[in-house]
Each structure stands twice: as structure tokens, then as C-alpha cells.
Write an enzyme that holds these catalytic residues in place. Structure first.
Site, mmCIF file in Angstrom:
data_model
loop_
_atom_site.group_PDB
_atom_site.id
_atom_site.type_symbol
_atom_site.label_atom_id
_atom_site.label_comp_id
_atom_site.label_asym_id
_atom_site.label_seq_id
_atom_site.Cartn_x
_atom_site.Cartn_y
_atom_site.Cartn_z
ATOM 1 C CE1 TYR A 157 -4.029 2.299 0.659
ATOM 2 C CE2 TYR A 157 -2.637 3.026 2.438
ATOM 3 C CZ TYR A 157 -3.799 3.101 1.701
ATOM 4 O OH TYR A 157 -4.727 4.286 1.830
ATOM 5 C CE LYS A 161 -3.636 4.661 -1.515
ATOM 6 N NZ LYS A 161 -4.724 5.414 -2.392
HETATM 7 P P1 NAD Z 1 -13.297 2.459 0.517
HETATM 8 O O1 NAD Z 1 -12.853 1.121 0.413
HETATM 9 O O2 NAD Z 1 -14.617 3.056 1.489
HETATM 10 O O3 NAD Z 1 -13.761 2.981 -0.993
HETATM 11 C C1 NAD Z 1 -13.160 2.618 -1.931
HETATM 12 C C2 NAD Z 1 -13.546 3.096 -3.137
HETATM 13 O O4 NAD Z 1 -13.075 2.651 -4.475
HETATM 14 C C3 NAD Z 1 -14.947 2.094 -3.459
HETATM 15 O O5 NAD Z 1 -15.762 2.801 -4.101
HETATM 16 C C4 NAD Z 1 -14.682 1.054 -4.447
HETATM 17 O O6 NAD Z 1 -15.924 0.749 -5.089
HETATM 18 C C5 NAD Z 1 -13.593 1.808 -5.388
HETATM 19 N N1 NAD Z 1 -12.726 0.951 -6.099
HETATM 20 C C6 NAD Z 1 -11.868 -0.023 -5.724
HETATM 21 N N2 NAD Z 1 -11.392 -0.687 -6.771
HETATM 22 C C7 NAD Z 1 -11.668 -0.100 -7.865
HETATM 23 C C8 NAD Z 1 -11.531 -0.236 -9.156
HETATM 24 N N3 NAD Z 1 -10.647 -1.178 -9.648
HETATM 25 N N4 NAD Z 1 -11.852 0.521 -9.912
HETATM 26 C C9 NAD Z 1 -13.121 1.762 -9.424
HETATM 27 N N5 NAD Z 1 -13.384 1.667 -8.296
HETATM 28 C C10 NAD Z 1 -12.851 1.084 -7.591
HETATM 29 O O7 NAD Z 1 -12.152 3.276 1.048
HETATM 30 P P2 NAD Z 1 -12.103 4.974 1.297
HETATM 31 O O8 NAD Z 1 -11.480 4.879 2.916
HETATM 32 O O9 NAD Z 1 -13.077 5.794 0.982
HETATM 33 O O10 NAD Z 1 -10.632 5.160 0.657
HETATM 34 C C11 NAD Z 1 -10.648 6.236 -0.554
HETATM 35 C C12 NAD Z 1 -9.177 6.562 -0.897
HETATM 36 O O11 NAD Z 1 -8.593 7.061 0.082
HETATM 37 C C13 NAD Z 1 -8.437 5.255 -1.083
HETATM 38 O O12 NAD Z 1 -7.389 5.686 -2.201
HETATM 39 C C14 NAD Z 1 -7.592 4.988 -0.079
HETATM 40 O O13 NAD Z 1 -6.520 4.387 -0.118
HETATM 41 C C15 NAD Z 1 -7.322 6.441 0.444
HETATM 42 N N6 NAD Z 1 -7.169 6.715 1.969
HETATM 43 C C16 NAD Z 1 -8.180 6.077 2.801
HETATM 44 C C17 NAD Z 1 -7.677 6.411 4.013
HETATM 45 C C18 NAD Z 1 -8.739 5.930 5.298
HETATM 46 O O14 NAD Z 1 -8.356 6.091 6.628
HETATM 47 N N7 NAD Z 1 -10.033 5.553 5.122
HETATM 48 C C19 NAD Z 1 -6.542 6.882 4.744
HETATM 49 C C20 NAD Z 1 -5.591 7.229 3.700
HETATM 50 C C21 NAD Z 1 -5.930 7.128 2.210
#
Ligand code: NAD
Length: 250
Positions: A157, A161
Site C-alpha cells: 500500500y 501511494k
Molecule cells: P473505501 O473502501 O470505502 O472506498 C474505495 C472505493 O474505491 C469504493 O468506491 C470502491 O468501489 C472503489 N474501487 C476499488 N477498486 C476499484 C477499481 N478497480 N475501479 C474503480 N473503483 C474501485 O475506501 P476509502 O477509505 O473511502 O478510501 C478512498 C481512498 O482514500 C483510497 O484511495 C484510500 O487508499 C485512501 N485513503 C483512505 C484512508 C482511510 O483511512 N480511509 C486513509 C488514507 C488514504
């Protein structure tokens, strides 16, 4: 200078839930026409659209696995056919397969790199062609503080990133002369489906490292993205904005 989102067109990848949904809804609330995207979670994506449309704003769904170049191309072309334009691209789709490196399978490595990093390449490569012609564009890529600080169990990851950060800085230099900006938002710990499975012990430990003393909310990430996606952020490019309660201070 006015930050007018009216008639702007945005794609938010992975906006069926969590942070992506908050970004799509916030952009739409400012007047942007939004293409909501998901790979599998069509029900969730339709719910995002319903939330937007019920407030009198504009959005439609396009299902595409953005880790596949042809599907990412389909998504960008859909925005062009449907709304005649593309001004804002938010690469938010992401996933995790946490595991210590010693136990990590090749599949877990490849999947995370493909969904997080290759998707960003796929969507940017296609979108930038349009933005270059128009001499305008806003690209915001969603990375993570794990990319900056590292996190045990997240070599795949964090690599994906961090890759997004280097990619964004390089693309920012390639496209600046055409008034396209490319920036990164790096969230800290934001409770969503992605973080559901983390052990409670780890969540509590994380909390103790956050100076603001609480986890973040998807809406707080969305506000940072919308700022960078606006016209008034036109003198900011190649930057990383952490939204993490002060957890990582560079
Ligand atoms: P989540 O799992 O709730 O949402 C992820 C979204 O990505 C979903 O809508 C899923 O359907 C979509 N997705 C996954 N693979 C896909 C693909 N191949 N094509 C199209 N859509 C796809 O996660 P989240 O927490 O809302 O995360 C959103 C972003 O923020 C991600 O990139 C994650 O790495 C980043 N992020 C999240 C956090 C956290 O604490 N939640 C922290 C740092 C970064």
C-alpha cells in the site's frame, strides 16, 4: 478571483462510498456535474447519485474497473460524451491487502499496485490528452500518510501511494505550461469500509499519535480536494496536502 464550479465536469473514481462519495457530493453541491464511478459496488454508486440528484444537482454513474486501461478510457470518454468536457479528475479508487512482507503473496502486492497506482496512470493518461487540448485541468490524487511515514503491514500500500506522489509531481511538471495542476491529498485515519477490518488495538494506537486527538471524517478530506480542484488553487501544483489531524508533519 471567483471559485465558480458551475458547468465544470468532474470524475471521481471509486465514489460509491467513503471518501470518494464525500468528494463527489461536495463537488456536486458546488455546481459541478459529476461522474460517479465504481468497479463493483453499483448499488452504492447509485446511492451517491441519488444523494446528489435529490439536492437538485447533477451526477450519473459509470461503472468501470479503472485498473484496466480500456475501462479507464471508457470512463473518460463517457464524461466527454455525456457532459462534453472534463475539467476535474479525482483518482480516489483504492484498496488494501495488509500483510507483513514475509507473508505477503505476489497477488497481494500486484493487486494493490494495480488498483492504487496503475489506475492513476490509466485515468491520467487518458484525461491529460483532453486537458492539454483545452489548456485547463485539475487533477487530485488520493494518496495516504502511509506513503510518507510508512506503516508495518503496508509495504504494498505504501509503495503504491508513494508511487502516486512521485507520479503526481512528475506529471505536474509535464502539464504546468497548459494550466493543468496535479496535486495530492494524503488522508490520515478516516473510518470507512477500508479501515473496518483493522484490529481495535491498532485503531487505539493510531489515535494516540494524532495531535488533534480524533479520527478524520470523509467530509474533511473532501473539503481539501475541492479546494485543490477549484480555479482559485491555480498557483498550487505538485504539492501534497496531508489531512491527518497532525499525525505526520513533514
Ligand atoms: P473505501 O473502501 O470505502 O472506498 C474505495 C472505493 O474505491 C469504493 O468506491 C470502491 O468501489 C472503489 N474501487 C476499488 N477498486 C476499484 C477499481 N478497480 N475501479 C474503480 N473503483 C474501485 O475506501 P476509502 O477509505 O473511502 O478510501 C478512498 C481512498 O482514500 C483510497 O484511495 C484510500 O487508499 C485512501 N485513503 C483512505 C484512508 C482511510 O483511512 N480511509 C486513509 C488514507 C488514504
Amino acid at each position: 478571483m471567483k471559485n465558480d464550479f458551475t458547468d465544470r465536469v468532474a470524475i471521481v473514481t471509486g465514489s460509491s462510498r467513503g471518501i470518494g462519495r464525500a468528494i463527489a457530493e461536495t463537488l456536486a453541491a458546488r455546481g459541478t456535474q459529476v461522474v460517479v464511478n465504481c468497479a463493483k459496488d453499483l448499488e452504492g454508486a447509485e446511492e451517491t447519485v441519488d444523494n446528489i440528484v435529490s439536492k437538485g444537482n447533477i451526477a450519473t454513474v459509470f461503472q468501470a474497473d479503472v485498473s484496466e486501461l480500456s475501462e479507464a478510457e471508457g470512463l473518460i470518454n463517457y464524461a466527454l460524451d455525456k457532459y462534453g468536457n472534463l475539467d476535474i479528475l479525482v483518482n480516489n479508487a483504492g484498496t488494501t491487502r495488509d500483510q507483513l512482507l514475509m507473508r505477503m503473496s505476489e497477488e497481494e502486492w500486484d493487486l494493490v499496485l494495480r488498483v492504487n497506482l496503475k489506475s492513476t496512470f490509466n485515468c491520467c493518461k487518458t484525461a491529460v490528452k483532453l486537458m492539454m487540448r483545452k489548456r485547463y485541468g485539475r487533477i487530485v490524487n488520493i494518496s495516504s500518510v502511509s506513503a510518507i511515514a510508512g506503516n508495518p503491514g503496508q509495504t504494498n500500500y505504501a509503495a503504491s501511494k508513494s508511487g502516486m506522489i512521485g507520479f503526481s509531481k512528475s506529471l505536474a511538471r509535464e502539464t504546468a505550461s497548459r494550466k493543468i495542476t496535479v496535486n495530492v491529498v494524503a488522508p490520515g485515519f478516516i473510518p470507512t469500509t477500508l479501515t473496518d477490518d483493522l484490529p481495535d488495538e491498532l485503531k487505539e494506537k493510531t489515535l494516540s499519535h494524532i495531535p488533534l486527538g480524533r479520527w478524520g471524517e470523509p467530509q474533511e478530506v473532501a473539503e481539501a480536494v475541492v479546494f485543490l480542484a477549484g480555479e482559485t488553487a491555480g498557483y498550487i501544483t505538485g504539492q501534497v496536502l496531508n489531512v491527518d489531524g497532525g499525525m505526520v508533519m513533514a
